[in-house]
Design a protein around this motif. Structure first.
Motif, PDB file in Angstrom:
ATOM      1  N   THR A  21       2.847  -0.464  -1.502  1.00  0.00           N
ATOM      2  CA  THR A  21       4.077   0.288  -1.225  1.00  0.00           C
ATOM      3  C   THR A  21       4.990  -0.524  -0.323  1.00  0.00           C
ATOM      4  OG1 THR A  21       3.132   1.403   0.707  1.00  0.00           O
ATOM      5  CG2 THR A  21       2.882   2.492  -1.447  1.00  0.00           C
ATOM      6  N   SER A  73       6.617   1.759  -4.994  1.00  0.00           N
ATOM      7  CA  SER A  73       5.174   1.580  -5.103  1.00  0.00           C
ATOM      8  C   SER A  73       4.844   0.842  -6.395  1.00  0.00           C
ATOM      9  CB  SER A  73       4.444   2.925  -5.070  1.00  0.00           C
ATOM     10  OG  SER A  73       4.716   3.664  -6.251  1.00  0.00           O
ATOM     11  N   GLU A 126      -2.823   0.662  -4.363  1.00  0.00           N
ATOM     12  CA  GLU A 126      -1.382   0.819  -4.575  1.00  0.00           C
ATOM     13  C   GLU A 126      -0.638   0.070  -3.470  1.00  0.00           C
ATOM     14  OE1 GLU A 126       1.659   4.469  -5.605  1.00  0.00           O
ATOM     15  OE2 GLU A 126       0.264   4.736  -3.917  1.00  0.00           O
ATOM     16  N   GLU A 132       7.468   8.440 -12.593  1.00  0.00           N
ATOM     17  CA  GLU A 132       6.500   7.345 -12.676  1.00  0.00           C
ATOM     18  C   GLU A 132       6.680   6.586 -13.988  1.00  0.00           C
ATOM     19  OE1 GLU A 132       1.943   7.749 -13.114  1.00  0.00           O
ATOM     20  OE2 GLU A 132       2.323   7.699 -10.947  1.00  0.00           O
ATOM     21  N   THR A 182       4.850   1.951 -11.643  1.00  0.00           N
ATOM     22  CA  THR A 182       5.824   1.743 -10.575  1.00  0.00           C
ATOM     23  C   THR A 182       6.621   3.027 -10.324  1.00  0.00           C
ATOM     24  OG1 THR A 182       7.515   0.971 -12.132  1.00  0.00           O
ATOM     25  CG2 THR A 182       6.069  -0.696 -11.160  1.00  0.00           C
ATOM     26  N   ASP A 208      12.145   2.899  -0.693  1.00  0.00           N
ATOM     27  CA  ASP A 208      10.689   2.887  -0.801  1.00  0.00           C
ATOM     28  C   ASP A 208      10.334   2.672  -2.263  1.00  0.00           C
ATOM     29  OD1 ASP A 208       8.091   2.872  -0.038  1.00  0.00           O
ATOM     30  OD2 ASP A 208       8.022   4.939   0.678  1.00  0.00           O
ATOM     31  N   GLN A 224       1.227  -0.323  -8.727  1.00  0.00           N
ATOM     32  CA  GLN A 224      -0.230  -0.240  -8.895  1.00  0.00           C
ATOM     33  C   GLN A 224      -0.588  -0.621 -10.319  1.00  0.00           C
ATOM     34  OE1 GLN A 224      -1.968   3.651  -8.409  1.00  0.00           O
ATOM     35  NE2 GLN A 224      -3.986   2.814  -7.876  1.00  0.00           N
TER      36      GLN A 224
END
Length: 365
Positions: A261, A244, A259, A207, A215, A242, A246
């Motif tokens: 995605t 994400s 979030e 992360e 991200t 994939d 937030q």
């Protein structure tokens, strides 16, 4: 006085008698002429039963063993070897040689072309380390180890992940962006003839908090690689991406922002093809081309545009300085969908490989 003269005369006569009693030295020419003290050769004896010659005395020199008249060499001064018994356990004490000498190692097939993965894995126990820098200020590192000829584990930093505030802004890289990877597969020609090398790989980032945004990215790849003769190779694969995004900024008394995605939208936005090509015009030089993808985050865009996958094109060369060291250099265009030569980067990479761990493991077998 007469008695003294008699003693001297007797001494001289005795000395002369002793000198005449000594045998004369052999004539080097082999002729007995001029040597009255050497007796003439005896006449040939009539034929009779054959008799074996007397064995010569043992000497310390194997080269003169059995030669009549060869001098003894008890101290090994002539033969160079002492006249002592050999140690029967000397051969057993010497280290035994384990089979025939090992053949030379074949050329190493790399796990990446330039930025995209290949269908080849590192051999078991081989350590791999690649460090790169480019004209855009990006610095990356990739470290891996081969596991049992069927898998590979690595930790790397990448500068391919980019960000922008709005769609009109110029994208900037997020670095360092740390990822871990695991790949498994089957080597080329392992199951049957002409079988390509196939690997299934998974890469996931830690992360990353940057500019009040959190991200993450993940990539699942399946790729096949095949040598086209001895001087070329082709790589073809597909990736399932994939990601994400937030925001970490929360208003007092409000819930954290949701979030966003990549898998929350159409799955077609996640699947991308990639590939590469290698040509070896010289034994130690390769020409490389590959096409890959990289994620980009837009913080103030609409939800459907906050995460995008941008195509990247790279081309360059790889030169083998030594078996353990390779240099790579080339050009990378971050987004060929918006082709802009001003955004292209020239990069340089140095790769080190080590078979020390592999040799230590093989010695234990």
């Amino acid at each position: 006085m007469k008695q003294a003269n008699a003693v001297v005369l007797a001494t001289v006569l005795a000395t002369g008698a002793l000198a005449r009693a000594q045998p004369a030295p052999p004539d080097p020419s082999g002729s007995a002429a001029g040597s009255p003290s050497i007796p003439a050769a005896p006449a040939a004896s009539p034929p009779g039963p054959a008799t074996a010659p007397a064995p010569a005395p043992a000497t310390g020199d194997p080269a003169t063993a059995g030669v009549p008249g060869a001098p003894a060499d008890p101290d090994g001064l002539i033969s160079g070897q002492p006249d002592t018994p050999l140690d029967p356990y000397a051969a057993a004490a010497a280290p035994a040689r384990r089979g025939p000498p090992k053949p030379p190692r074949p050329p190493l097939d790399f796990p990446e072309v330039l930025t995209t993965p290949t269908g080849w894995l590192l051999p078991a126990g081989v350590l791999y380390s690649k460090d790169a820098i480019d004209t855009g200020g990006g610095v990356t590192s990739d470290n891996r180890v081969g596991l049992g000829d069927v898998a590979e584990f690595g930790v790397a930093t990448t500068d391919q992940v980019r960000e922008r505030q709005t769609m009109a802004d110029k994208p900037e890289r997020i670095q360092p962006y740390i990822t871990a990877s695991f790949r498994l597969g089957i080597a080329e020609n392992r199951l049957f003839d002409q079988q390509p090398g196939v690997t299934l790989g998974f890469r996931k980032s830690f992360e990353r908090n940057h500019d009040d945004e959190k991200t993450r990215i993940a990539e699942l790849t399946l790729v096949a690689s095949k040598h086209l003769g001895k001087r070329a190779a082709l790589h073809v694969g597909g990736a399932l991406w994939d990601a994400s995004l937030q925001s970490t900024v929360t208003e007092p008394g409000q819930a954290p922002p949701p979030e966003i995605t990549l898998h929350g939208h159409d799955y077609k936005n996640q699947i991308r093809p990639f590939g590469g090509f290698e040509a070896r015009p010289l034994p130690r030089s390769e020409i490389l081309i590959d096409l890959g993808w990289a994620p980009e985050f837009c913080y103030q865009c609409a939800d459907t545009d906050k995460i995008k996958l941008r195509p990247e094109l790279s081309w360059g060369v790889r030169y083998e300085v030594a078996r353990f060291m390779h240099l790579e250099s080339g050009v990378r265009v971050p987004d060929i969908g918006n082709f802009n030569l001003l955004d292209a980067q020239i990069f340089g990479q140095v790769t080190f490989t080590s078979f020390a761990l592999k040799g230590a493991v093989d010695s234990l077998k």
